[in-house]
Write a protein that holds these residues in place. Structure first.
Motif, PDB file in Angstrom:
ATOM      1  N   PHE A 104      95.570  -4.406  18.254  1.00  0.00           N
ATOM      2  CA  PHE A 104      96.951  -3.900  18.248  1.00  0.00           C
ATOM      3  C   PHE A 104      96.998  -2.479  17.702  1.00  0.00           C
ATOM      4  O   PHE A 104      97.642  -1.595  18.273  1.00  0.00           O
ATOM      5  N   GLY A 139      94.581  -0.227  20.106  1.00  0.00           N
ATOM      6  CA  GLY A 139      95.000  -0.170  21.499  1.00  0.00           C
ATOM      7  C   GLY A 139      96.404   0.349  21.717  1.00  0.00           C
ATOM      8  O   GLY A 139      96.714   0.908  22.782  1.00  0.00           O
ATOM      9  N   TYR A 140      97.266   0.193  20.702  1.00  0.00           N
ATOM     10  CA  TYR A 140      98.668   0.541  20.911  1.00  0.00           C
ATOM     11  C   TYR A 140      99.207   1.582  19.917  1.00  0.00           C
ATOM     12  O   TYR A 140     100.108   2.355  20.257  1.00  0.00           O
ATOM     13  N   TYR A 156      98.919   6.903  19.936  1.00  0.00           N
ATOM     14  CA  TYR A 156     100.055   7.753  19.549  1.00  0.00           C
ATOM     15  C   TYR A 156      99.581   8.986  18.785  1.00  0.00           C
ATOM     16  O   TYR A 156     100.221  10.042  18.812  1.00  0.00           O
ATOM     17  N   LYS A 199      93.845   6.271  25.653  1.00  0.00           N
ATOM     18  CA  LYS A 199      94.515   5.000  25.900  1.00  0.00           C
ATOM     19  C   LYS A 199      93.507   3.877  26.180  1.00  0.00           C
ATOM     20  O   LYS A 199      93.854   2.703  26.103  1.00  0.00           O
ATOM     21  N   GLU A 209      94.972  -3.345  29.795  1.00  0.00           N
ATOM     22  CA  GLU A 209      94.004  -2.322  29.408  1.00  0.00           C
ATOM     23  C   GLU A 209      92.568  -2.811  29.566  1.00  0.00           C
ATOM     24  O   GLU A 209      91.650  -2.015  29.797  1.00  0.00           O
TER      25      GLU A 209
END
Length: 261
Positions: A40, A43-44, A48, A53, A132
């Motif tokens: 989490f 990957g997410y 940012y 990605k 992904e």
């Protein structure tokens, strides 16, 4: 005679697997928490801050390669605890098989233990990364081989680590001087090529770390060969490290428990 030896070894492994089976669900839950939270973040959240990605899939390779290493610590605790307590291993050494086979049976149990949890990781990783992680580009033949060889090494390294520790109070040393450096410098968050590009000297030294070959082999299976150490070299190094770990561990146990091969 060989068939009799095999049957004894099979029953030794089966008796250990009964205990493992009772705790399997809890181990999977623990892994799901670790995998879910790690992926989490990488990957997410980390994209940012500028990370690719695709870093989640890259990181999953490091996680998948490290499953056996993290399970190894608990196995060493149990092994040393037995040596300090009930000494069930003494009973195994009195069975009608060569003593080295009794130790090898223990390594066989660890291998099945680590391999089972590694297999569970793939669906957990897919659930965490979803689109992904592209399952269609995975080389499953290479992935299966990578898991076999890395878990073979972890199983043999468990024997080696357990043979070195003569007191429960020294278990922290296994983590601080063994498992943590192997994991942190074993390519968990970077490839060997990236390390070598940034600092060639450290990169060459890191080739002495068996886990770098586990992470490289796993990522090759997941993402392709480009940018990683040759897959077959990785397997060869893992096999060599496994054999060295087992032989040294066996020698240490022979001196410690005073048995005949």
């Amino acid at each position: 005679m060989k068939k009799a030896y095999f049957n004894v070894c099979k029953h030794l492994i089966a008796s250990d697997l009964i205990i493992f089976q009772k705790d399997l669900v809890n181990k999977i839950i623990d892994l799901a928490i670790w995998v879910g939270l790690t992926l989490f973040v990488t990957g997410y959240i980390m994209p940012y801050f500028g990370l690719s990605k695709n870093f989640g899939s890259f990181q999953f390779g490091g996680i998948l390669a490290a499953v056996g290493l993290f399970q190894l610590y608990g196995a060493v605790v149990e092994l040393v605890g037995d040596l300090q307590g009930d000494r069930e291993i003494d009973y195994h050494l009195t069975l009608p098989i060569p003593s080295w086979l009794a130790i090898a049976s223990k390594a066989g149990y660890y291998f099945i233990n680590y391999m089972t949890l590694s297999i569970v990781m793939l669906p957990l990783g897919k659930l965490a990364l979803w689109n992904e992680l592209d399952l269609t580009i995975i080389n499953y033949y290479q992935l299966f081989l990578a898991q076999i060889f890395q878990n073979m090494f972890y199983a043999c390294f468990t024997i080696f680590a357990g043979s070195l520790i003569d007191s429960m109070s020294k278990l922290g040393t296994v983590w601080q001087r063994g498992i943590f450096p192997m994991w942190f410098m074993g390519g968990f968050q970077f490839s060997w090529m990236a390390l070598y590009t940034v600092t060639p000297v450290i990169g060459l030294i890191d080739l002495l770390n068996p886990m770098i070959y586990a992470t490289e082999a796993t990522r090759i299976a997941l993402l392709g060969q480009a940018g990683y150490i040759n897959f077959w070299i990785c397997l060869m190094m893992l096999f060599g490290c496994a054999m060295i770990s087992f032989m040294v561990g066996l020698w240490n146990f022979k001196k410690r428990l005073d048995f005949i091969y």
